[in-house]
Motif scaffolding. Structure first.
Motif, PDB file in Angstrom:
ATOM      1  N   VAL A  49       0.890  -1.229   0.152  1.00 12.80           N
ATOM      2  CA  VAL A  49      -0.027  -0.102   0.169  1.00 12.80           C
ATOM      3  C   VAL A  49       0.776   1.151  -0.014  1.00 12.80           C
ATOM      4  CG1 VAL A  49      -1.805   1.383   1.313  1.00 12.80           C
ATOM      5  CG2 VAL A  49      -1.663  -1.226   1.219  1.00 12.80           C
ATOM      6  N   ALA A  50       1.856   1.246   0.750  1.00 14.16           N
ATOM      7  CA  ALA A  50       2.772   2.165   0.839  1.00 14.16           C
ATOM      8  C   ALA A  50       3.403   2.708  -0.350  1.00 14.16           C
ATOM      9  CB  ALA A  50       3.997   2.268   2.037  1.00 14.16           C
ATOM     10  N   VAL A  51       3.975   1.646  -1.051  1.00 14.83           N
ATOM     11  CA  VAL A  51       4.595   1.891  -2.481  1.00 14.83           C
ATOM     12  C   VAL A  51       3.618   2.148  -3.614  1.00 14.83           C
ATOM     13  CG1 VAL A  51       5.889   0.667  -4.525  1.00 14.83           C
ATOM     14  CG2 VAL A  51       6.675   0.284  -2.111  1.00 14.83           C
ATOM     15  N   SER A  52       2.327   1.683  -3.293  1.00 15.01           N
ATOM     16  CA  SER A  52       1.356   2.077  -4.413  1.00 15.01           C
ATOM     17  C   SER A  52       1.017   3.720  -4.157  1.00 15.01           C
ATOM     18  CB  SER A  52       0.171   1.490  -4.083  1.00 15.01           C
ATOM     19  OG  SER A  52       0.610  -0.072  -4.246  1.00 15.01           O
ATOM     20  N   ILE A  53       0.826   4.198  -2.789  1.00 12.55           N
ATOM     21  CA  ILE A  53       0.438   5.523  -2.616  1.00 12.55           C
ATOM     22  C   ILE A  53       1.546   6.480  -2.999  1.00 12.55           C
ATOM     23  CG2 ILE A  53       0.240   7.069  -0.793  1.00 12.55           C
ATOM     24  CD1 ILE A  53      -1.466   4.883   0.646  1.00 12.55           C
ATOM     25  N   SER A  54       2.726   6.020  -2.662  1.00 17.32           N
ATOM     26  CA  SER A  54       3.886   6.696  -3.238  1.00 17.32           C
ATOM     27  C   SER A  54       4.049   6.978  -4.726  1.00 17.32           C
ATOM     28  CB  SER A  54       5.106   6.131  -2.662  1.00 17.32           C
ATOM     29  OG  SER A  54       6.400   6.368  -3.363  1.00 17.32           O
ATOM     30  N   LEU A  55       4.019   5.716  -5.618  1.00 17.20           N
ATOM     31  CA  LEU A  55       3.888   6.044  -7.002  1.00 17.20           C
ATOM     32  C   LEU A  55       2.816   6.802  -7.485  1.00 17.20           C
ATOM     33  CD1 LEU A  55       4.650   2.338  -7.866  1.00 17.20           C
ATOM     34  CD2 LEU A  55       6.297   4.072  -8.056  1.00 17.20           C
ATOM     35  N   VAL A  56       1.657   6.783  -6.889  1.00 16.69           N
ATOM     36  CA  VAL A  56       0.537   7.619  -7.417  1.00 16.69           C
ATOM     37  C   VAL A  56       0.970   9.070  -7.237  1.00 16.69           C
ATOM     38  CG1 VAL A  56      -1.771   8.178  -7.165  1.00 16.69           C
ATOM     39  CG2 VAL A  56      -0.917   5.763  -7.472  1.00 16.69           C
ATOM     40  N   ASN A  57       1.282   9.333  -5.819  1.00 22.13           N
ATOM     41  CA  ASN A  57       1.550  10.682  -5.480  1.00 22.13           C
ATOM     42  C   ASN A  57       2.548  11.231  -6.303  1.00 22.13           C
ATOM     43  OD1 ASN A  57      -0.128  10.714  -3.464  1.00 22.13           O
ATOM     44  ND2 ASN A  57       1.316  10.313  -1.801  1.00 22.13           N
ATOM     45  N   GLN A  58       3.608  10.457  -6.841  1.00 16.51           N
ATOM     46  CA  GLN A  58       4.783  11.037  -7.530  1.00 16.51           C
ATOM     47  C   GLN A  58       4.060  11.344  -8.921  1.00 16.51           C
ATOM     48  OE1 GLN A  58       7.364   7.936  -8.352  1.00 16.51           O
ATOM     49  NE2 GLN A  58       9.331   9.126  -8.717  1.00 16.51           N
ATOM     50  N   HIS A 115      -5.023   2.503 -18.654  1.00 15.65           N
ATOM     51  CA  HIS A 115      -5.438   2.992 -17.257  1.00 15.65           C
ATOM     52  C   HIS A 115      -4.493   4.370 -17.058  1.00 15.65           C
ATOM     53  CE1 HIS A 115      -6.707   1.895 -13.128  1.00 15.65           C
ATOM     54  NE2 HIS A 115      -7.141   2.744 -13.440  1.00 15.65           N
ATOM     55  N   LEU A 116      -5.580   5.345 -17.117  1.00 18.48           N
ATOM     56  CA  LEU A 116      -4.723   6.818 -17.065  1.00 18.48           C
ATOM     57  C   LEU A 116      -4.953   7.315 -15.898  1.00 18.48           C
ATOM     58  CD1 LEU A 116      -5.879   8.461 -20.668  1.00 18.48           C
ATOM     59  CD2 LEU A 116      -3.483   7.414 -19.979  1.00 18.48           C
ATOM     60  N   ARG A 117      -4.123   8.417 -15.289  1.00 18.35           N
ATOM     61  CA  ARG A 117      -4.477   9.206 -14.175  1.00 18.35           C
ATOM     62  C   ARG A 117      -4.433  10.577 -14.716  1.00 18.35           C
ATOM     63  NH1 ARG A 117      -5.835   9.231  -8.875  1.00 18.35           N
ATOM     64  NH2 ARG A 117      -4.661  10.808  -7.581  1.00 18.35           N
ATOM     65  N   ASN A 162       0.047   2.680 -16.248  1.00 19.31           N
ATOM     66  CA  ASN A 162       0.558   1.181 -16.687  1.00 19.31           C
ATOM     67  C   ASN A 162       1.912   0.669 -15.792  1.00 19.31           C
ATOM     68  OD1 ASN A 162      -1.474   1.484 -18.304  1.00 19.31           O
ATOM     69  ND2 ASN A 162      -0.580   0.714 -20.266  1.00 19.31           N
ATOM     70  N   VAL A 163       2.811   1.726 -15.708  1.00 16.94           N
ATOM     71  CA  VAL A 163       3.868   1.522 -15.160  1.00 16.94           C
ATOM     72  C   VAL A 163       4.065   1.216 -13.624  1.00 16.94           C
ATOM     73  CG1 VAL A 163       6.279   2.531 -14.604  1.00 16.94           C
ATOM     74  CG2 VAL A 163       5.131   3.297 -16.711  1.00 16.94           C
ATOM     75  N   VAL A 164       2.795   2.259 -13.157  1.00 21.36           N
ATOM     76  CA  VAL A 164       2.636   1.946 -11.533  1.00 21.36           C
ATOM     77  C   VAL A 164       1.967   0.751 -11.495  1.00 21.36           C
ATOM     78  CG1 VAL A 164       1.263   3.036  -9.766  1.00 21.36           C
ATOM     79  CG2 VAL A 164       2.318   4.418 -11.379  1.00 21.36           C
ATOM     80  N   GLU A 165       1.142   0.206 -12.280  1.00 23.64           N
ATOM     81  CA  GLU A 165       0.366  -1.199 -12.176  1.00 23.64           C
ATOM     82  C   GLU A 165       1.428  -2.210 -12.353  1.00 23.64           C
ATOM     83  OE1 GLU A 165      -4.097   0.136 -13.375  1.00 23.64           O
ATOM     84  OE2 GLU A 165      -2.682  -0.607 -14.866  1.00 23.64           O
ATOM     85  N   SER A 166       2.170  -2.078 -13.246  1.00 28.98           N
ATOM     86  CA  SER A 166       3.282  -3.238 -13.453  1.00 28.98           C
ATOM     87  C   SER A 166       4.132  -3.287 -12.356  1.00 28.98           C
ATOM     88  CB  SER A 166       3.969  -3.016 -14.655  1.00 28.98           C
ATOM     89  OG  SER A 166       4.718  -2.066 -14.719  1.00 28.98           O
TER      90      SER A 166
END
Ligand code: ADP
Length: 437
Positions: free
Chosen positions: A3-12, A91-93, A118-122
């Motif tokens: 969860v922490a890595v996911s949140i950090s990647l999306v925040n980036q 999948h877009l942000r 996609n990069v975040v998801e992979s």
């Protein structure tokens, strides 16, 4: 971690989107017709669209024929909004920022920026796989390590169980459990304690066996004498005074033995009924000395050393018995022309009663045993019947003193002889008064 890595990647991603959006808006000074878009940055993968207030696409930075809004729902928002949007397989942000003229607050258009997730998801997928494999591996390794170490720790215990079972089956208390490991670990301590328990049990069983043998032996002699005398009288068909006297003396001896044994059994189990009254130990001592002088006759000198007035709390008859046993022994074991010296004093909060003699002394190999039941020194075993005791006198004295909260000690007397020393606590406030007779 996931969860922490996911949140950090999306925040980036969000950070890049918002920084780019505000850079574009600031540069254009809010005239959307002069907005210059940065070229498509493949490293960031940023897609940008500029919409006018009539929701017509007036600029985009990607060459495809796609002309729809990156986020059709967010396009109508009047405040900046981030949304995750599915576009075909991608999948877009998407960040939608309304373009407002400063001051008049007039909406002139909308800027939409999107980045591929996609990069975040992979990354998330890889992380998930790594985590799952890691968890499986570490759980297995930890389980295996726990199993091995538990097995290692329990193997000596299995040996203990086996040995304990063998000891029980063979009824052999002399066996001990061997242990090669370190003495101070838990298993070592357990085995040491178990072996100590076995030693104690072995001693108890041995002393019980010895005790039965001793009692049997002590009972047999007087009973044989009684039986012999009775047979003699029957054969002679008359009552013979000498035989009767002998029977009487043996019955007295048996009565004394049984009395001593009962007393000892009660004292050893702590069930000896003891009065708790004030006892003038000096008076008791003088009384016993007076009676014992008769026993000593002119055979030896009985001397009274220093004597203090001493009050203790306890059972007068039992304490008298201690003094009788000690002085009796001193007289019994001291040869003619010897000397028995008795003294009583106070040291700190304790009474100190001493009985010393100029007898043969107690051999050092006998010293640790003289307070045991039925223990008799080599010399006293070979004494004549009259002088022969049961080997119970000192045990009785020991237990009476113990039950009074005191101690009894023995030491050789220089140059020859023995000194017995009895320590008793002095009477405190919680003792009943001596009954007035
Ligand atoms: P006993 O009936 O044999 O006197 P005790 O329990 O009174 O039994 O004494 C145990 C043993 O201690 C005696 O057999 C004797 O060997 C030794 N002992 C006790 N008191 C003395 C003493 N004053 N001098 C020498 N030996 C003594």
């Amino acid at each position: 971690m996931y969860v922490a890595v996911s949140i950090s990647l999306v925040n980036q991603r969000d950070d890049i989107l918002s920084r780019t959006a505000y850079a574009i808006i600031n540069k254009s000074q809010v005239d959307i017709n002069v907005i210059t878009l940065p070229p498509l940055d493949l490293s960031q993968n940023l897609l940008i669209q500029v919409w006018n207030r009539d929701y017509q696409l007036i600029r985009k930075n990607f060459p495809t024929s796609f002309t729809g809004a990156l986020d059709p729902v967010g396009l109508h928002s009047i405040t900046p909004i981030w949304r995750d949007v599915k576009l075909g397989d991608d999948h877009l942000r998407v960040l939608t920022v309304p373009i407002v003229i400063e001051g008049s607050q007039r909406l002139v258009g909308t800027l939409q920026l999107a980045t591929y997730l996609n990069v975040v998801e992979s990354t998330q997928r890889v992380l998930l796989i790594v985590l799952v494999i890691g968890i499986i591996l570490s759980t297995t390794t930890a389980g295996l390590a726990a199993w091995i170490s538990t097995k290692q720790a329990l193997t000596p215990l299995e040996a203990v169980t086996q040995n304990a079972l063998q000891i029980t089956r063979a009824d052999d208390l002399s066996r001990r459990i061997p242990y090669q490991g370190p003495e101070n670990d838990e298993v070592g301590q357990l085995i040491r304690t178990f072996n100590q328990t076995l030693s104690r049990l072995e001693n108890l069983f041995n002393s019980q066996r010895r005790f039965l043998a001793d009692v049997g032996h002590e009972l047999r002699t007087p009973l044989t004498v009684i039986k012999g005398n009775m047979d003699l009288m029957r054969r002679m068909s008359q009552i013979d005074d000498e035989s009767m006297a002998s029977i009487e003396s043996e019955v007295d001896r048996l009565t004394r033995l049984v009395g001593d044994l009962l007393l000892l059994a009660q004292a050893e189990s702590g069930k000896l009924p003891l009065a708790r009254r004030l006892v003038e130990l000096d008076t008791v001592l003088l009384e016993v000395l007076h009676q014992m002088r008769v026993l000593a006759k002119d055979r030896m000198q009985m001397r009274l050393g220093e004597i203090d007035q001493v009050l203790v709390c306890g059972d007068q008859d039992r304490l008298k018995q201690v003094v009788v046993n000690l002085i009796g022994n001193a007289i019994k074991y001291t040869p003619p022309d010897g000397e028995v010296l008795v003294g009583l004093g106070k040291v700190d909060n304790r009474a100190r009663l001493t009985v010393s003699d100029t007898g043969p002394g107690i051999p050092s190999e006998d010293l640790p045993h003289i307070f045991e039941r039925f223990y008799r020194g080599e010399k006293s075993r070979t004494r004549t019947k009259e002088g022969k005791g049961f080997g119970l006198g000192l045990s009785i004295a020991y237990w009476i003193v113990r039950n009074h909260g005191g101690q009894i000690e023995v030491a050789p007397r220089e140059p020859k002889g023995t000194t017995f020393c009895v320590w008793l606590p002095l009477a405190q406030g919680d003792c009943q008064e001596e009954p007035k007779s």
